[in-house]
Design a protein around this motif. Structure first.
Motif, PDB file in Angstrom:
ATOM      1  N   ILE A  66     -80.282  16.936 -56.967  1.00 34.64           N
ATOM      2  CA  ILE A  66     -81.526  16.598 -56.503  1.00 34.64           C
ATOM      3  C   ILE A  66     -81.935  15.263 -56.080  1.00 34.64           C
ATOM      4  O   ILE A  66     -82.879  14.728 -55.003  1.00 34.64           O
ATOM      5  N   LYS A  67     -81.666  14.486 -57.133  1.00 31.76           N
ATOM      6  CA  LYS A  67     -81.833  13.084 -56.991  1.00 31.76           C
ATOM      7  C   LYS A  67     -80.920  12.690 -55.763  1.00 31.76           C
ATOM      8  O   LYS A  67     -81.394  11.525 -54.935  1.00 31.76           O
ATOM      9  N   GLU A  68     -79.704  12.948 -55.542  1.00 32.96           N
ATOM     10  CA  GLU A  68     -79.020  12.598 -54.269  1.00 32.96           C
ATOM     11  C   GLU A  68     -79.761  13.138 -53.140  1.00 32.96           C
ATOM     12  O   GLU A  68     -80.001  12.421 -51.923  1.00 32.96           O
ATOM     13  N   ASP A  69     -80.244  14.082 -52.959  1.00 31.92           N
ATOM     14  CA  ASP A  69     -80.941  14.669 -51.977  1.00 31.92           C
ATOM     15  C   ASP A  69     -82.313  13.632 -51.618  1.00 31.92           C
ATOM     16  O   ASP A  69     -82.793  13.535 -50.354  1.00 31.92           O
ATOM     17  N   PHE A  70     -82.970  13.370 -52.673  1.00 29.03           N
ATOM     18  CA  PHE A  70     -84.203  12.375 -52.515  1.00 29.03           C
ATOM     19  C   PHE A  70     -83.541  10.970 -51.895  1.00 29.03           C
ATOM     20  O   PHE A  70     -84.354  10.529 -50.707  1.00 29.03           O
ATOM     21  N   ASN A  71     -82.540  10.437 -52.185  1.00 29.80           N
ATOM     22  CA  ASN A  71     -81.893   9.210 -51.841  1.00 29.80           C
ATOM     23  C   ASN A  71     -81.664   9.503 -50.355  1.00 29.80           C
ATOM     24  O   ASN A  71     -81.723   8.463 -49.367  1.00 29.80           O
ATOM     25  N   GLU A  72     -80.627  10.523 -50.168  1.00 33.70           N
ATOM     26  CA  GLU A  72     -80.427  10.781 -48.654  1.00 33.70           C
ATOM     27  C   GLU A  72     -81.613  10.945 -47.640  1.00 33.70           C
ATOM     28  O   GLU A  72     -81.345  10.265 -46.469  1.00 33.70           O
ATOM     29  N   HIS A  73     -82.632  11.769 -47.954  1.00 32.54           N
ATOM     30  CA  HIS A  73     -83.823  11.842 -47.105  1.00 32.54           C
ATOM     31  C   HIS A  73     -84.669  10.739 -47.244  1.00 32.54           C
ATOM     32  O   HIS A  73     -85.784  10.935 -46.443  1.00 32.54           O
ATOM     33  N   GLU A  74     -84.558   9.809 -48.191  1.00 31.71           N
ATOM     34  CA  GLU A  74     -85.815   8.825 -48.337  1.00 31.71           C
ATOM     35  C   GLU A  74     -87.225   9.404 -48.432  1.00 31.71           C
ATOM     36  O   GLU A  74     -87.941   8.876 -47.532  1.00 31.71           O
ATOM     37  N   LEU A  75     -87.374  10.290 -48.929  1.00 34.85           N
ATOM     38  CA  LEU A  75     -88.730  11.133 -49.179  1.00 34.85           C
ATOM     39  C   LEU A  75     -89.678  10.106 -49.684  1.00 34.85           C
ATOM     40  O   LEU A  75     -89.403   9.046 -50.478  1.00 34.85           O
TER      41      LEU A  75
END
Length: 75
Positions: A66-75
């Motif tokens: 989930i943290k990687e998803d946050f970082n990749e999509h710069e939410l």
């Protein structure tokens, strides 16, 4: 639903929360930005349906995703 672990952290001055919960059959991992749900995924529990410990590698991996998803999509 049982809360297994919750982590709060900041990325670019935005408050993120990751919660890992267990519903008896699945681990539900939810990602929140400023209190709003922005990502959620579900993983089946192993056959014995025992809950993982909050500091287990399995829970660490779910939080990492989930943290990687946050970082990749710069939410």
């Amino acid at each position: 639903m049982e809360l297994i672990r919750e982590e709060n952290f900041l990325i670019s001055n935005k408050q993120y929360t990751v919660k890992v919960e267990f519903d008896g059959e699945n681990y539900i991992v939810s990602g929140y930005l400023e209190g709003n749900l922005v990502n959620q995924t579900k993983r089946s529990a192993p056959g014995n349906s025992e809950t993982y410990k909050p500091d287990s590698i399995e829970i660490e991996n779910l939080i990492y995703l989930i943290k990687e998803d946050f970082n990749e999509h710069e939410l």
